[in-house]
Scaffold this motif. Structure first.
Motif, short mmCIF file in Angstrom:
data_model
loop_
_atom_site.label_atom_id
_atom_site.label_comp_id
_atom_site.label_asym_id
_atom_site.label_seq_id
_atom_site.Cartn_x
_atom_site.Cartn_y
_atom_site.Cartn_z
N MET A 155 -4.26 20.28 -20.62
CA MET A 155 -4.47 20.05 -19.19
C MET A 155 -3.94 21.24 -18.40
N ARG A 156 -4.72 21.66 -17.43
CA ARG A 156 -4.27 22.75 -16.57
C ARG A 156 -3.09 22.28 -15.74
N ARG A 157 -2.26 23.21 -15.36
CA ARG A 157 -1.01 22.89 -14.67
C ARG A 157 -1.20 22.17 -13.33
N ASN A 158 -2.15 22.61 -12.53
CA ASN A 158 -2.32 22.03 -11.18
C ASN A 158 -3.55 21.13 -11.09
N GLN A 159 -3.91 20.49 -12.18
CA GLN A 159 -5.04 19.56 -12.19
C GLN A 159 -4.55 18.15 -11.86
N THR A 160 -5.24 17.47 -10.99
CA THR A 160 -4.88 16.11 -10.62
C THR A 160 -5.34 15.16 -11.72
N THR A 161 -4.45 14.26 -12.13
CA THR A 161 -4.82 13.28 -13.14
C THR A 161 -5.58 12.13 -12.49
N ARG A 162 -6.24 11.35 -13.32
CA ARG A 162 -6.97 10.18 -12.81
C ARG A 162 -6.00 9.23 -12.11
N GLU A 163 -4.83 9.03 -12.67
CA GLU A 163 -3.84 8.12 -12.08
C GLU A 163 -3.37 8.62 -10.72
N GLN A 164 -3.18 9.94 -10.59
CA GLN A 164 -2.76 10.51 -9.31
C GLN A 164 -3.87 10.34 -8.27
N ALA A 165 -5.11 10.58 -8.68
CA ALA A 165 -6.24 10.43 -7.75
C ALA A 165 -6.37 8.98 -7.30
N LEU A 166 -6.19 8.04 -8.24
CA LEU A 166 -6.25 6.62 -7.90
C LEU A 166 -5.15 6.26 -6.91
N GLU A 167 -3.96 6.75 -7.14
CA GLU A 167 -2.85 6.47 -6.22
C GLU A 167 -3.12 7.02 -4.82
N LEU A 168 -3.69 8.22 -4.74
CA LEU A 168 -4.02 8.80 -3.43
C LEU A 168 -5.07 7.95 -2.71
N LEU A 169 -6.07 7.48 -3.45
CA LEU A 169 -7.08 6.62 -2.83
C LEU A 169 -6.49 5.29 -2.39
N GLU A 170 -5.59 4.73 -3.18
CA GLU A 170 -4.93 3.49 -2.78
C GLU A 170 -4.12 3.70 -1.51
N CYS A 171 -3.46 4.83 -1.39
CA CYS A 171 -2.72 5.15 -0.16
C CYS A 171 -3.67 5.27 1.02
N LEU A 172 -4.84 5.87 0.81
CA LEU A 172 -5.84 5.98 1.87
C LEU A 172 -6.33 4.60 2.29
N TRP A 173 -6.57 3.72 1.32
CA TRP A 173 -7.02 2.36 1.63
C TRP A 173 -5.96 1.65 2.48
N ILE A 174 -4.69 1.83 2.14
CA ILE A 174 -3.61 1.23 2.93
C ILE A 174 -3.60 1.82 4.34
N LYS A 175 -3.77 3.13 4.45
CA LYS A 175 -3.80 3.80 5.75
C LYS A 175 -4.95 3.27 6.62
N PHE A 176 -6.09 2.99 6.00
CA PHE A 176 -7.22 2.43 6.74
C PHE A 176 -6.86 1.10 7.40
N ASN A 177 -5.87 0.40 6.89
CA ASN A 177 -5.52 -0.92 7.39
C ASN A 177 -4.43 -0.91 8.45
N GLU A 178 -3.99 0.26 8.87
CA GLU A 178 -3.02 0.31 9.95
C GLU A 178 -3.67 -0.16 11.25
N TYR A 179 -2.89 -0.80 12.08
CA TYR A 179 -3.45 -1.30 13.33
C TYR A 179 -3.75 -0.14 14.28
N ALA A 180 -4.74 -0.34 15.10
CA ALA A 180 -5.10 0.64 16.11
C ALA A 180 -4.50 0.23 17.44
N ILE A 181 -4.07 1.19 18.20
CA ILE A 181 -3.53 0.91 19.53
C ILE A 181 -4.70 0.65 20.46
N LEU A 182 -4.73 -0.53 21.02
CA LEU A 182 -5.80 -0.87 21.95
C LEU A 182 -5.42 -0.39 23.34
#
Length: 79
Positions: free
Chosen positions: A1-28
């Motif tokens: 594996m190359r040194r700075n290559q993102t693993t599948r697990e890291q990519a999944l975790e980043l997407l899960e964080c994005l999904w959580i971020k999508f659920n933050e409330y918006a200021i009305l």
């Protein structure tokens, strides 16, 4: 594996964080403020998958990671 290559697990975790971020409330904003300053949308949409010009499946590993992140997080956004 190359040194700075993102693993599948890291990519999944980043997407899960994005999904959580999508659920933050918006200021009305009040009507008066919203007249001069546009507000935020109240929902998020993500389009994944698709097909080629020939009509073949165009899903890739990112598509599958998005579906897995959705399943793992289990929140109502993105739609």
């Amino acid at each position: 594996m190359r040194r700075n290559q993102t693993t599948r697990e890291q990519a999944l975790e980043l997407l899960e964080c994005l999904w959580i971020k999508f659920n933050e409330y918006a200021i009305l904003l009040s009507y008066d403020i919203a007249t001069f300053q546009p507000g935020q949308g109240l929902s998020q949409c993500v389009t994944i998958g698709g097909q080629t010009r020939e009509g073949k499946d165009a899903c890739n590993e990112v598509t599958m990671l998005c579906l897995e992140a959705e399943e793992q997080v289990g929140l109502h956004q993105p739609e």
